[in-house]
Design a protein around this motif. Sequence first.
Motif, PDB file in Angstrom:
ATOM      1  N   TYR B  13       0.857  -1.189   0.000  1.00 17.67           N
ATOM      2  CA  TYR B  13       0.000   0.000   0.000  1.00 17.67           C
ATOM      3  C   TYR B  13       0.886   1.229   0.000  1.00 17.67           C
ATOM      4  N   VAL B  20       3.587   0.546   2.707  1.00 23.15           N
ATOM      5  CA  VAL B  20       3.245  -0.479   3.692  1.00 23.15           C
ATOM      6  C   VAL B  20       3.203  -1.816   2.954  1.00 23.15           C
ATOM      7  N   SER B  42      -1.833  -9.131  14.846  1.00 25.14           N
ATOM      8  CA  SER B  42      -2.556  -8.073  14.159  1.00 25.14           C
ATOM      9  C   SER B  42      -1.631  -7.330  13.208  1.00 25.14           C
ATOM     10  N   SER B  44      -0.423  -8.561  10.474  1.00 32.74           N
ATOM     11  CA  SER B  44       0.513  -9.447   9.787  1.00 32.74           C
ATOM     12  C   SER B  44       0.087  -9.749   8.351  1.00 32.74           C
ATOM     13  N   LYS B  46      -3.215 -11.013   7.390  1.00 36.34           N
ATOM     14  CA  LYS B  46      -4.207 -12.088   7.246  1.00 36.34           C
ATOM     15  C   LYS B  46      -5.384 -11.651   6.373  1.00 36.34           C
ATOM     16  N   THR B  48      -5.545  -9.143   4.376  1.00 28.50           N
ATOM     17  CA  THR B  48      -5.090  -8.821   3.025  1.00 28.50           C
ATOM     18  C   THR B  48      -5.002 -10.086   2.184  1.00 28.50           C
ATOM     19  N   HIS B 201      -7.769 -15.353  15.555  1.00 29.39           N
ATOM     20  CA  HIS B 201      -6.737 -15.039  16.541  1.00 29.39           C
ATOM     21  C   HIS B 201      -6.615 -16.139  17.571  1.00 29.39           C
TER      22      HIS B 201
END
Lengths: 409, 236
Positions: B13, B20, B42, B44, B46, B48, B201
């Motif tokens: 991004y 990013v 969080s 990492s 996932k 995306t 999670h």
Amino acid sequence: MSRIESISTTLQTLRGNRLRSFLTLLSIAIGVFSIIAVMTALGALQNSIEGGLSALGTNTFQVQKYPHNQGGGPGWHARLRNRPDITYAQGLAVVERTQGARYIGLEAWTFGYEVTWRNVRTNPDIAIAGETPDGLPTNQWEIDLGRSLSQSDLDLTRRVVILGADLVRLLFPPSYNPIGETVSLAGTRYKIIGTLKPEGAMFGSRDRHFVIPITTFFEKFGKNRSIHIMVQAESRENFQAVQDQVIGVLRAVRKDRPGEENSFAMFSNESLIREFNEMTATVRLGTMAIAAVALLAAGIGIMNIMLVSVTERTREIGVRKAVGATRRSVIAQFLSEAVVISVLGGLIGILLGLLAGNILAVALEIDPVIELTWIATGIAACCLVGIIFGTYPAWKAANLDPIDALRYE
Amino acid sequence: MALIHIKDVVKTYDMGAELVHALSGVTIDIQANEYVAIMGPSGSGKSTLMNVIGCLDTPTSGLYEFGGENVGDLDDNQLAEIRNRKIGFVFQTFNLLPRSTALHNVELPLIYAGVPSHERRERAEKALTDVGLGDRMLHKPNELSGGQRQRVAVARALVNNPSIILADEPTGNLDSRTGVEIMQLFSELHAQGNTLILVTHEEEIAEHAHRILRLFDGKVASDEVVANPLTYASQM
Ligand SMILES: Nc1ncnc2c1ncn2[C@@H]1O[C@H](COP(=O)(O)OP(=O)(O)OP(=O)(O)O)[C@@H](O)[C@H]1O
Ligand SMILES: [Mg+2]
């Protein structure tokens, strides 16, 4: 997504946002209302004027002192006030010297009298027409019972009368033959020699005429007045020639100086309709301009509401895209929402407009009309407004990134 | 051949000031009828990765083949069609249309698939009955509990018989008991032959899957088979 689907989705969404949908609808409705109301009222007016005008027959023109619509521009009255009356003698001169006319009628009018027969009495709203024999055909009055006026009625100033159909109905029992009866008006007794066939109605019924010989009229109501001259040419071809002759005769007998304008006014059915159309064209144009502004405002309102709706439903758009909505189907959905809102609003406006326009027509005692062209135009305009102002919001919705949309809080 | 073939996928991004890297070189294969859990801290990557797999997002670089088809070659409409016919999404926040009934929500994918209305209704009713909501079809989302809402979402994901069901933290907004119910539902779906990918999670939730992928900083940190997955039966 099928069209039906998209419309039912639309209705569902609209129901979900009742107040907002209603307000948008209202703005469109007002815009359309203004067009339809004015157009309906004008249409009714025009119909009635055209209907009423057929009183003046084809190839017929009328001469009188003042212009019919008094439309001589500002200050017309001051300019024309000093015009001399058109006298009976001048009328007779026209009758004598004009060639190629089928009829030349002379008439004088006065209004507001009551007629009595035995103990039956009308309202004091009867119109008295003093006519020459030719005045009946040029007015398109046809004899129903009895006979028409004759030259000897005029020569002998007979106290005879021909009654309009409505007047007959007011005075006499149904299917009573009034020929030969005597009626009184303003202290004079008149023998009924004929009745007129019913005429078309303009501004309510007009056939309450009390038609007497013009000479009798002058004797009873005075000679000091301006008369009308009605001329029917033999054909369309010599209409202009006859008109020119009449102008020539009148200018001569009225001693209009060369180069000066005529000291009298002339009009025919065609010219009246033309004048009316010129006048209403301005009103129509004005209305169109106002309506266009109203629709523009409504369109901007729709765009605003649709943009709010797109923002509010960002997540929904994300969901729809995630489950397979294409750009096209999202555009179709939002466009049809905009169009449905504006057409619904338009329909409401049309209904109210027809209602208001026709209430006005009824109040003016003219026949109500439903102007299909304007209804169609109104609906088309609404569709157009919906499409034009719905496109940007729909495009915006279709181009939302599904992930951003799904994440939108 | 793998149902999902992902090779060196990068998703970056551009945030103006900095880039990013949500995914920085991910390579995985997933076979039909697998049940995979994706875990990781969080941020990492996932979600995306799920979005890439679900054709909601396209990788910045790398190869993604779905059912043998190179997703990178597809245009917008083709991607929409894949999402419509091959993929069922279940979201953490349910993402139901708030003003529509459960039935209409479930019908939505079928509408875009052009299924005629009577068949649509039948299939939506069946899907709702299958997730145990046969008696709640005409309820709107705000008339349903969280667990019931998620079941509606599952029914919506299933209704088009997709090749794969993607669930991004489907139990994240549910209490643990309701979460277990949803996981039982997933186990059943897997037992019926569906392919599932699940982001979570919680280790306990992930234990239901047959394979756990762990992401770290946009990379696959580990990829292991669960020796003894929790099943619907073992929960009873
Ligand atoms: N649209 C975006 N624009 C910019 N950066 C983004 C965008 N989406 C994700 N990121 C970034 O990419 C990285 C991975 O995000 P992602 O949502 O995949 O994480 P995640 O593993 O799902 O985290 P969580 O467990 O919190 O849901 C994060 O650093 C995030 O800030
Ligand atoms: Mg996430």
